[in-house]
Write a protein that holds these residues in place. Structure first.
Motif, PDB file in Angstrom:
ATOM      1  N   UNK A 230       0.848  -1.186   0.000  1.00 31.48           N
ATOM      2  CA  UNK A 230       0.000   0.000   0.000  1.00 31.48           C
ATOM      3  C   UNK A 230       0.884   1.236   0.000  1.00 31.48           C
ATOM      4  N   UNK A 231       0.752   2.012  -1.046  1.00 32.15           N
ATOM      5  CA  UNK A 231       1.592   3.200  -1.189  1.00 32.15           C
ATOM      6  C   UNK A 231       1.366   4.140  -0.002  1.00 32.15           C
ATOM      7  N   UNK A 232       2.470   4.614   0.584  1.00 34.57           N
ATOM      8  CA  UNK A 232       2.395   5.570   1.672  1.00 34.57           C
ATOM      9  C   UNK A 232       2.414   4.962   3.057  1.00 34.57           C
ATOM     10  N   UNK A 233       2.253   3.634   3.163  1.00 36.39           N
ATOM     11  CA  UNK A 233       2.239   3.009   4.488  1.00 36.39           C
ATOM     12  C   UNK A 233       3.637   2.738   5.015  1.00 36.39           C
ATOM     13  N   UNK A 234       4.615   2.642   4.109  1.00 38.89           N
ATOM     14  CA  UNK A 234       5.987   2.340   4.517  1.00 38.89           C
ATOM     15  C   UNK A 234       6.952   3.279   3.798  1.00 38.89           C
ATOM     16  N   UNK A 235       7.912   3.809   4.551  1.00 40.15           N
ATOM     17  CA  UNK A 235       8.976   4.630   3.978  1.00 40.15           C
ATOM     18  C   UNK A 235      10.212   3.766   3.778  1.00 40.15           C
ATOM     19  N   UNK A 236      10.765   3.786   2.562  1.00 41.39           N
ATOM     20  CA  UNK A 236      11.983   3.040   2.257  1.00 41.39           C
ATOM     21  C   UNK A 236      13.173   3.992   2.332  1.00 41.39           C
ATOM     22  N   UNK A 237      14.116   3.709   3.202  1.00 43.04           N
ATOM     23  CA  UNK A 237      15.314   4.537   3.331  1.00 43.04           C
ATOM     24  C   UNK A 237      16.502   3.769   2.761  1.00 43.04           C
ATOM     25  N   UNK A 238      17.022   4.252   1.625  1.00 44.99           N
ATOM     26  CA  UNK A 238      18.169   3.602   0.984  1.00 44.99           C
ATOM     27  C   UNK A 238      19.189   4.655   0.575  1.00 44.99           C
ATOM     28  N   UNK A 239      20.457   4.474   0.977  1.00 43.44           N
ATOM     29  CA  UNK A 239      20.929   3.423   1.870  1.00 43.44           C
ATOM     30  C   UNK A 239      20.457   3.663   3.303  1.00 43.44           C
ATOM     31  N   UNK A 240      20.255   2.587   4.028  1.00 42.93           N
ATOM     32  CA  UNK A 240      19.784   2.688   5.406  1.00 42.93           C
ATOM     33  C   UNK A 240      20.779   3.487   6.250  1.00 42.93           C
ATOM     34  N   UNK A 241      20.247   4.280   7.168  1.00 43.41           N
ATOM     35  CA  UNK A 241      21.083   5.081   8.073  1.00 43.41           C
ATOM     36  C   UNK A 241      21.520   4.201   9.241  1.00 43.41           C
ATOM     37  N   UNK A 242      22.465   3.327   8.958  1.00 43.76           N
ATOM     38  CA  UNK A 242      22.977   2.388   9.955  1.00 43.76           C
ATOM     39  C   UNK A 242      24.493   2.362   9.882  1.00 43.76           C
ATOM     40  N   UNK A 243      25.156   1.888  10.939  1.00 45.21           N
ATOM     41  CA  UNK A 243      26.624   1.814  10.904  1.00 45.21           C
ATOM     42  C   UNK A 243      27.107   0.909   9.767  1.00 45.21           C
ATOM     43  N   UNK A 244      28.284   1.204   9.231  1.00 53.76           N
ATOM     44  CA  UNK A 244      28.804   0.449   8.091  1.00 53.76           C
ATOM     45  C   UNK A 244      29.025  -1.016   8.454  1.00 53.76           C
ATOM     46  N   UNK A 245      29.415  -1.295   9.708  1.00 53.77           N
ATOM     47  CA  UNK A 245      29.631  -2.702  10.058  1.00 53.77           C
ATOM     48  C   UNK A 245      28.338  -3.503  10.006  1.00 53.77           C
ATOM     49  N   UNK A 246      27.206  -2.872  10.323  1.00 52.52           N
ATOM     50  CA  UNK A 246      25.914  -3.554  10.241  1.00 52.52           C
ATOM     51  C   UNK A 246      25.517  -3.730   8.779  1.00 52.52           C
ATOM     52  N   UNK A 247      25.726  -2.690   7.968  1.00 55.67           N
ATOM     53  CA  UNK A 247      25.431  -2.787   6.540  1.00 55.67           C
ATOM     54  C   UNK A 247      26.269  -3.880   5.886  1.00 55.67           C
ATOM     55  N   UNK A 248      27.547  -3.948   6.254  1.00 56.18           N
ATOM     56  CA  UNK A 248      28.433  -4.977   5.695  1.00 56.18           C
ATOM     57  C   UNK A 248      27.970  -6.368   6.095  1.00 56.18           C
TER      58      UNK A 248
END
Length: 328
Positions: A230-248
């Motif tokens: 459903x459009x508008x119910x979820x926001x997609x954040x890319x790239x995620x604002x997370x530490x690089x070690x978690x992204x890796x």
């Protein structure tokens, strides 16, 4: 969705193919599959390929044989398109097809079998156990809060979070609306607080490529079927604002899951991350062997951020299938 690039897309394949896009069917995710399939079909047409659209019915084998395509783009979601049934049929017919094969599909759609395959290789996944739905009315299978989900459904179909404050009752009431009314067995897992992350992996000529990490921020509740589509119910954040070690770690575990399970084409691995626990708080929830290709889907979105336009992504998935079946 059609051709997101606009106009005639530049083809990455050296020749044009007759591609049958298999979509629809009768699973819970039929509407999503139809959107995925139509988007894929339009994109492949924009790249110059001949495309046959097929909304799967019980006569699917006869219809595919009649069309005689070079390759089938499997845009089905859920059972029987994602659980090995259609894959086995296409194997028997000798027709090349995209995405994962029979054995991988059987394992990956079953959340308990997926754990048995991945956890021994060091992939962190939540604990829990499979329970009969009728047992829930006698008492909790594990300590609250916990998550109940079908063992072999996708797109967060039939998921319930059971807390001390939930209106399901304690123990769960037989009359309470939930997945126990639809499924005989459910997987009970500890609820992991924190953030929803996901990583797409695509197979390229040079090997696997994890595209990155998206964080899914919902307006309320949890990331269920309605929030996904459903459009508008979820926001997609890319790239995620997370530490690089978690992204890796997300990229590593997504590629690891793709490789261990034997996925082909594209996959998407979903995570929960308890940001208060650092690396120890990251858990793989599941790996989707046929992730959505709709306008709100995460794999096309991540690919576009990485410079891969939608028609090229569809062709990359086709190319991987053709390589696997020895057509190119």
């Amino acid at each position: 969705m059609g051709n997101q690039a606009g106009g005639q897309a530049v083809s990455i394949l050296s020749q044009k193919y007759h591609i049958l896009v298999l979509m629809g069917g009768w699973a819970n995710e039929r509407p999503v599959s139809l959107m995925s399939g139509e988007g894929v079909a339009g994109a492949l047409e924009s790249a110059g390929h001949r495309v046959t659209r097929l909304d799967m019915g019980r006569d699917v084998a006869a219809r595919i044989a009649e069309a005689a395509p070079d390759v089938v783009f499997n845009a089905l979601h859920g059972v029987p398109g994602e659980d090995g049934t259609v894959q086995g049929m296409l194997d028997l017919m000798g027709v090349p097809y995209t995405h994962s094969g029979l054995a991988t599909s059987v394992v990956a759609i079953d959340k308990e079998l997926t754990k048995q395959a991945l956890v021994p290789h060091g992939v962190p996944m939540p604990g829990g156990r499979v329970v009969k739905s009728a047992e829930l009315f006698d008492g909790d299978p594990i300590a609250r809060p916990y998550v109940l989900k079908p063992v072999n459904e996708g797109s967060s179909v039939g998921v319930a979070i059971v807390t001390d404050e939930s209106n399901y009752g304690n123990p769960i009431s037989r009359d309470a609306t939930g997945p126990w009314q639809q499924f005989e067995q459910l997987l009970a897992e500890p609820y992991i607080r924190g953030r929803e992350l996901t990583t797409a992996v695509i197979a390229t000529e040079d090997g696997l490529r994890a595209l990155g990490v998206t964080e899914l921020i919902i307006d309320s509740g949890f990331y269920d079927f309605e929030h996904k589509y459903t459009d508008g119910r979820t926001t997609h954040v890319f790239p995620a604002d997370i530490p690089e070690n978690i992204a890796a770690l997300c990229r590593h575990h997504a590629e690891q899951a793709h490789r261990i399970l034997g996925c082909r084409g594209a996959s998407r691995t979903d995570f929960r991350w308890d940001d208060e626990q650092g690396e120890a708080g990251l858990f793989v929830l599941e790996t989707n062997t046929q992730p959505g290709m709709t306008p709100l889907s995460l794999v096309p979105e991540q690919a576009k951020h990485c410079g891969i336009e939608y028609p090229a992504l569809c062709e990359m998935i086709v190319a991987d299938a053709l390589r696997h079946f020895g057509t190119i």
